[in-house]
Write a protein that holds these residues in place. Structure first.
Motif, PDB file in Angstrom:
ATOM      1  N   ARG A   1      -3.478  46.672  52.793  1.00 51.23           N
ATOM      2  CA  ARG A   1      -2.553  45.884  53.622  1.00 51.23           C
ATOM      3  C   ARG A   1      -2.782  46.169  55.108  1.00 51.23           C
ATOM      4  NH1 ARG A   1       2.547  43.544  52.495  1.00 51.23           N
ATOM      5  NH2 ARG A   1       2.540  44.507  50.419  1.00 51.23           N
ATOM      6  N   MET A   2      -2.972  47.450  55.451  1.00 57.98           N
ATOM      7  CA  MET A   2      -3.200  47.806  56.855  1.00 57.98           C
ATOM      8  C   MET A   2      -4.534  47.268  57.359  1.00 57.98           C
ATOM      9  SD  MET A   2      -3.891  51.434  58.670  1.00 57.98           S
ATOM     10  CE  MET A   2      -5.625  51.128  58.406  1.00 57.98           C
ATOM     11  N   LEU A   3      -5.579  47.386  56.523  1.00 62.94           N
ATOM     12  CA  LEU A   3      -6.899  46.900  56.927  1.00 62.94           C
ATOM     13  C   LEU A   3      -6.888  45.393  57.143  1.00 62.94           C
ATOM     14  CD1 LEU A   3      -9.076  49.007  54.460  1.00 62.94           C
ATOM     15  CD2 LEU A   3      -8.853  49.363  56.920  1.00 62.94           C
ATOM     16  N   CYS A   4      -6.176  44.679  56.279  1.00 67.26           N
ATOM     17  CA  CYS A   4      -6.071  43.229  56.442  1.00 67.26           C
ATOM     18  C   CYS A   4      -5.315  42.882  57.728  1.00 67.26           C
ATOM     19  CB  CYS A   4      -5.363  42.611  55.241  1.00 67.26           C
ATOM     20  SG  CYS A   4      -6.362  42.570  53.734  1.00 67.26           S
ATOM     21  N   GLN A   5      -4.275  43.615  58.005  1.00 63.40           N
ATOM     22  CA  GLN A   5      -3.501  43.371  59.221  1.00 63.40           C
ATOM     23  C   GLN A   5      -4.365  43.552  60.457  1.00 63.40           C
ATOM     24  OE1 GLN A   5      -0.039  45.869  59.582  1.00 63.40           O
ATOM     25  NE2 GLN A   5       0.445  45.172  61.651  1.00 63.40           N
ATOM     26  N   ASP A   6      -5.158  44.628  60.495  1.00 64.93           N
ATOM     27  CA  ASP A   6      -6.016  44.893  61.656  1.00 64.93           C
ATOM     28  C   ASP A   6      -7.128  43.855  61.784  1.00 64.93           C
ATOM     29  OD1 ASP A   6      -4.513  47.025  62.334  1.00 64.93           O
ATOM     30  OD2 ASP A   6      -5.940  48.558  61.686  1.00 64.93           O
ATOM     31  N   ALA A   7      -7.597  43.332  60.650  1.00 66.47           N
ATOM     32  CA  ALA A   7      -8.692  42.362  60.676  1.00 66.47           C
ATOM     33  C   ALA A   7      -8.202  40.933  60.842  1.00 66.47           C
ATOM     34  CB  ALA A   7      -9.515  42.474  59.393  1.00 66.47           C
ATOM     35  N   GLY A   8      -6.893  40.731  60.870  1.00 63.31           N
ATOM     36  CA  GLY A   8      -6.365  39.382  60.995  1.00 63.31           C
ATOM     37  C   GLY A   8      -6.491  38.577  59.719  1.00 63.31           C
ATOM     38  N   ILE A   9      -6.535  39.265  58.574  1.00 62.85           N
ATOM     39  CA  ILE A   9      -6.654  38.597  57.279  1.00 62.85           C
ATOM     40  C   ILE A   9      -5.289  38.631  56.595  1.00 62.85           C
ATOM     41  CG2 ILE A   9      -7.727  38.713  54.993  1.00 62.85           C
ATOM     42  CD1 ILE A   9     -10.154  39.959  56.282  1.00 62.85           C
ATOM     43  N   PRO A  10      -4.792  37.487  56.107  1.00 64.28           N
ATOM     44  CA  PRO A  10      -3.494  37.490  55.406  1.00 64.28           C
ATOM     45  C   PRO A  10      -3.523  38.401  54.181  1.00 64.28           C
ATOM     46  CG  PRO A  10      -4.216  35.244  55.903  1.00 64.28           C
ATOM     47  CD  PRO A  10      -5.384  36.140  56.195  1.00 64.28           C
ATOM     48  N   PHE A  11      -2.352  38.879  53.805  1.00 63.90           N
ATOM     49  CA  PHE A  11      -2.223  39.742  52.626  1.00 63.90           C
ATOM     50  C   PHE A  11      -1.094  39.210  51.761  1.00 63.90           C
ATOM     51  CE2 PHE A  11      -0.413  43.211  50.201  1.00 63.90           C
ATOM     52  CZ  PHE A  11      -1.541  43.856  49.703  1.00 63.90           C
ATOM     53  N   THR A  12      -1.270  39.242  50.446  1.00 65.36           N
ATOM     54  CA  THR A  12      -0.229  38.833  49.517  1.00 65.36           C
ATOM     55  C   THR A  12      -0.203  39.790  48.333  1.00 65.36           C
ATOM     56  OG1 THR A  12       0.525  37.072  48.029  1.00 65.36           O
ATOM     57  CG2 THR A  12      -1.849  37.254  48.348  1.00 65.36           C
ATOM     58  N   ASP A  13       0.989  40.009  47.821  1.00 66.81           N
ATOM     59  CA  ASP A  13       1.079  40.846  46.615  1.00 66.81           C
ATOM     60  C   ASP A  13       1.144  39.997  45.349  1.00 66.81           C
ATOM     61  OD1 ASP A  13       3.605  39.768  46.645  1.00 66.81           O
ATOM     62  OD2 ASP A  13       4.666  41.669  46.912  1.00 66.81           O
ATOM     63  N   LEU A  14       0.960  38.660  45.500  1.00 66.60           N
ATOM     64  CA  LEU A  14       0.918  37.724  44.369  1.00 66.60           C
ATOM     65  C   LEU A  14       2.189  37.768  43.536  1.00 66.60           C
ATOM     66  CD1 LEU A  14      -2.764  38.222  43.127  1.00 66.60           C
ATOM     67  CD2 LEU A  14      -1.867  36.336  44.488  1.00 66.60           C
ATOM     68  N   GLY A  15       3.309  38.149  44.179  1.00 66.63           N
ATOM     69  CA  GLY A  15       4.544  38.323  43.423  1.00 66.63           C
ATOM     70  C   GLY A  15       5.050  37.058  42.773  1.00 66.63           C
ATOM     71  N   ASP A  16       5.043  35.934  43.499  1.00 63.34           N
ATOM     72  CA  ASP A  16       5.594  34.696  42.950  1.00 63.34           C
ATOM     73  C   ASP A  16       4.556  33.586  42.911  1.00 63.34           C
ATOM     74  OD1 ASP A  16       5.318  34.445  45.637  1.00 63.34           O
ATOM     75  OD2 ASP A  16       7.308  33.592  46.016  1.00 63.34           O
ATOM     76  N   VAL A  17       3.280  33.971  42.781  1.00 63.00           N
ATOM     77  CA  VAL A  17       2.219  32.973  42.796  1.00 63.00           C
ATOM     78  C   VAL A  17       2.314  32.085  41.558  1.00 63.00           C
ATOM     79  CG1 VAL A  17       0.536  34.435  41.615  1.00 63.00           C
ATOM     80  CG2 VAL A  17      -0.269  32.607  43.106  1.00 63.00           C
ATOM     81  N   ALA A  18       2.093  30.788  41.774  1.00 61.98           N
ATOM     82  CA  ALA A  18       2.093  29.830  40.672  1.00 61.98           C
ATOM     83  C   ALA A  18       0.687  29.276  40.497  1.00 61.98           C
ATOM     84  CB  ALA A  18       3.081  28.696  40.961  1.00 61.98           C
ATOM     85  N   ALA A  19       0.423  28.724  39.332  1.00 66.87           N
ATOM     86  CA  ALA A  19      -0.910  28.195  39.044  1.00 66.87           C
ATOM     87  C   ALA A  19      -1.117  26.880  39.794  1.00 66.87           C
ATOM     88  CB  ALA A  19      -1.076  27.970  37.548  1.00 66.87           C
ATOM     89  N   ASP A  20      -2.205  26.814  40.587  1.00 69.74           N
ATOM     90  CA  ASP A  20      -2.628  25.572  41.223  1.00 69.74           C
ATOM     91  C   ASP A  20      -3.768  25.015  40.379  1.00 69.74           C
ATOM     92  OD1 ASP A  20      -4.080  23.672  42.788  1.00 69.74           O
ATOM     93  OD2 ASP A  20      -3.152  24.450  44.601  1.00 69.74           O
ATOM     94  N   VAL A  21      -3.483  23.964  39.594  1.00 72.49           N
ATOM     95  CA  VAL A  21      -4.452  23.458  38.627  1.00 72.49           C
ATOM     96  C   VAL A  21      -5.750  23.045  39.310  1.00 72.49           C
ATOM     97  CG1 VAL A  21      -4.894  21.646  36.923  1.00 72.49           C
ATOM     98  CG2 VAL A  21      -2.648  22.726  37.038  1.00 72.49           C
ATOM     99  N   ASP A  22      -5.650  22.410  40.479  1.00 66.88           N
ATOM    100  CA  ASP A  22      -6.857  21.958  41.182  1.00 66.88           C
ATOM    101  C   ASP A  22      -7.714  23.142  41.608  1.00 66.88           C
ATOM    102  OD1 ASP A  22      -6.218  19.302  40.919  1.00 66.88           O
ATOM    103  OD2 ASP A  22      -5.168  19.190  42.842  1.00 66.88           O
ATOM    104  N   ALA A  23      -7.077  24.192  42.120  1.00 71.55           N
ATOM    105  CA  ALA A  23      -7.834  25.367  42.568  1.00 71.55           C
ATOM    106  C   ALA A  23      -8.472  26.091  41.393  1.00 71.55           C
ATOM    107  CB  ALA A  23      -6.914  26.312  43.342  1.00 71.55           C
ATOM    108  N   ILE A  24      -7.723  26.223  40.301  1.00 76.43           N
ATOM    109  CA  ILE A  24      -8.249  26.917  39.122  1.00 76.43           C
ATOM    110  C   ILE A  24      -9.419  26.144  38.529  1.00 76.43           C
ATOM    111  CG2 ILE A  24      -7.689  27.560  36.740  1.00 76.43           C
ATOM    112  CD1 ILE A  24      -4.945  28.410  37.695  1.00 76.43           C
ATOM    113  N   ALA A  25      -9.375  24.803  38.628  1.00 73.31           N
ATOM    114  CA  ALA A  25     -10.464  23.993  38.080  1.00 73.31           C
ATOM    115  C   ALA A  25     -11.764  24.199  38.838  1.00 73.31           C
ATOM    116  CB  ALA A  25     -10.077  22.514  38.111  1.00 73.31           C
ATOM    117  N   VAL A  26     -11.669  24.558  40.111  1.00 78.04           N
ATOM    118  CA  VAL A  26     -12.865  24.757  40.938  1.00 78.04           C
ATOM    119  C   VAL A  26     -13.551  26.076  40.612  1.00 78.04           C
ATOM    120  CG1 VAL A  26     -13.684  25.109  43.320  1.00 78.04           C
ATOM    121  CG2 VAL A  26     -12.012  23.312  42.820  1.00 78.04           C
TER     122      VAL A  26
END
Length: 579
Positions: free
Chosen positions: A71-96
């Motif tokens: 989390r700290m490394l992502c913050q310093d690099a300007g990269i978003p961070f997620t803990d995937l707590g409430d992630v839902a399935a995106d059918v289009d993304a999964i198909a790719v």
């Protein structure tokens, strides 16, 4: 693919644009309160003796979690961070992104946005994986950091909710070069105990080498080429016999990457003026993969090729090699004889070794003593005693074969007949009660006899010993996913006796990487010894004359049968078989 900031350093001050002093990993951890001065001092002291990477060491000591560090490394690099707590399935993304690719790279697709795919990565700084994902999906990749365990859990949970997705990807309009960004190995490693500001190239080379190996095995490549140029180093993979471009790395990566591979293969890292050969073993998805390494000096530095020897992909069953029933019956009949010489001919990469191993597997019943002499031993087969030539120590094909005859063999495999001495001993062994299998580099089965006579073998020895000559090639198989009927000019159909045949081709799809082909199959030409051929040997007839009097089906005719059956294309057949 946007270039990520280095996760080890803090960049410019956002308000003024004036560069700030680059902060080291230890300083940032203290600044954010993730570790105490005492904990950092203890870790640095332990690092003096273990040499372990600082970030990984702190995690192992329990002073912070892997998620906190990422989390700290992502913050310093300007990269978003997620803990995937409430992630839902995106059918289009999964198909790719196919599930095997997601699991192999520990990556979860979050959202598809036009030609851009947003993914959660356990290692968002790994430019090799990012470049590989862009090539595989045909999308620009935006990376988001996420804990490894939660990505795996998301793959387990959400892919099962979206089964059978096979939507093809559309190649991106651009081919972005891999950015020379820091890898996660650098991020976890920070600096050594002294925390100097010099780059630790060895860690980067290790990660890149592992990724190159993994990619080659995942793609099913037979060879991996690492080619230096004036200002970069290019990776290419041989897939179904054709070289395909992989990632390109900065020139600065050349020396550490080649050194890393040479160390693994037990080669002399100080020698870069002469070719070297070695071998190493890696694990990919729980499978042991042997890599045969060859180096060759060029004007831009050492060129390196790795032959991928994946036992799980090798078919050691004669019935599954692609022979038609009559060909298979003839081969097995000759193989059952107690003595004689069987020759497999064809160019490099035509599958000769696989055919030989399949023949040995059929003979390996435990009732025979089977000895091999190879250059090198490609696959270890239980129950067979295998040996590798070593010319520097005096073990050549000729000397090794002479010694093998004193070792009470029933079956002998000689990797290749290269000279008169080896040929004479092999023929002598075949005449004295041994079954001898070997290879010869000729374009056809009929050409094997003139070649051996040109070496200087006696016609009587060849006529008395030779039982069967087999020529073979590998042709690419039409992709079943995008296979379709095709129109071929009537003049071409008449030329190859295909007037009444339904012919097929394939435009290419994501399943075949837009090549139109998927996998390869062998075609064979079998020429058994007959009275007519014995006379031809004594009369030293040419290969063309032997072909004319033999009455057997040529490679071209065998291949045309595969074209009529819809297995391959006429274009592919003519690529590998001379008219």
């Amino acid at each position: 693919m946007a270039e990520a900031k280095s996760p080890l350093m803090v960049g410019t001050a956002p308000a003024t644009g004036v560069p700030t002093r680059k902060k080291l990993l230890g300083e940032r951890l203290l600044e954010t309160g993730l570790v105490t001065e005492r904990q950092l001092a203890q870790a640095l002291q332990a690092q003096q003796s273990t040499g372990e990477q600082l970030g990984r060491l702190l995690v192992r000591l329990g002073y912070l979690s892997e998620e906190q560090l990422l989390r700290m490394l992502c913050q310093d690099a300007g990269i978003p961070f997620t803990d995937l707590g409430d992630v839902a399935a995106d059918v289009d993304a999964i198909a790719v992104l196919p599930e095997p690719l997601a699991r192999a790279n520990v990556v979860f697709p979050l959202k598809e946005d036009g030609d851009r795919l947003v993914v959660a990565l356990a290692n968002p700084f790994d430019v090799t994986t990012l470049a590989s994902l862009e090539r595989s999906t045909g999308r620009r990749i935006s990376a988001v950091g996420a804990p490894r365990a939660k990505i795996v859990a998301a793959i387990d949970r959400l892919y099962s909710q979206s089964p059978g997705l096979t939507r093809p990807t559309t190649p991106a309009a651009h081919t972005p070069p891999p950015a020379p960004t820091a890898t996660i190995e650098q991020a976890y490693g920070g600096r050594r105990a002294s925390e100097t500001s010099s780059d630790d190239g060895g860690q980067t080379a290790s990660a890149v080498a592992d990724a190159v190996f993994r990619e080659g095995v995942t793609l099913g490549a037979t060879d991996i080429h690492i080619e230096p140029t004036t200002d970069s180093i290019i990776i290419r993979y041989r897939l179904d016999g054709i070289l395909r471009n992989g990632p390109t790395f900065p020139k600065a990566m050349q020396s550490p990457l080649l050194t890393r591979i040479k160390v693994l293969a037990s080669l002399n890292i100080a020698e870069n003026r002469l070719p070297q050969d070695g071998r190493l073993r890696v694990q990919v998805d729980g499978r042991d993969i042997d890599l045969r390494v060859s180096t060759f000096p060029t004007v831009h530095g050492e060129d390196l090729v790795l032959r991928v020897l994946d036992r799980s992909r090798v078919v050691l069953n004669l019935a599954k090699l692609g022979m038609e029933q009559a060909e298979l019956g003839l081969f097995q009949e000759v193989l059952a004889r107690p003595a004689g010489l069987i020759l497999i001919t064809g160019p490099t990469g035509s599958g000769k070794t696989t055919t030989l191993y399949a023949a040995l597997a059929q003979l390996n019943t435990g009732e025979r003593c089977i000895l091999t002499l190879e250059d090198p031993v490609e696959y270890e087969v239980p129950g067979i005693r295998q040996s590798q030539i070593n010319p520097r120590a005096g073990l050549t094909f000729a000397s090794g074969l002479r010694s093998m005859l004193r070792h009470d063999p029933d079956v002998i495999l000689v990797g290749e007949i290269r000279d008169l001495e080896t040929a004479d001993i092999a023929l002598s062994a075949a005449m004295t009660g041994h079954l001898v299998l070997s290879t010869l580099h000729t374009n056809s089965a009929a050409a094997a006899m003139p070649r051996l006579l040109d070496m200087g073998t006696e016609p009587y020895a060849l006529a008395s010993s030779l039982q069967l000559c087999v020529a073979q090639r590998l042709v690419r198989v039409i992709c079943p996913n995008c296979k379709q009927e095709t129109d071929v000019p009537i003049a071409v159909r008449r030329r190859f006796n295909l007037v009444d045949s339904t012919l097929y081709s394939a435009p290419g799809c994501s399943a075949c990487r837009n090549t139109g082909y998927r996998g390869r199959m062998a075609i064979f030409e079998l020429l058994p010894t007959s009275e007519a051929l014995v006379s031809a040997i004594y009369e030293r007839k040419s290969a063309e004359e032997i072909n004319r009097i033999s009455g057997h089906r040529s490679l071209l005719e065998t291949g045309l049968a595969k074209v009529r059956a819809g297995h391959t294309t006429l274009e592919e057949l003519l690529r590998v078989v001379s008219l």
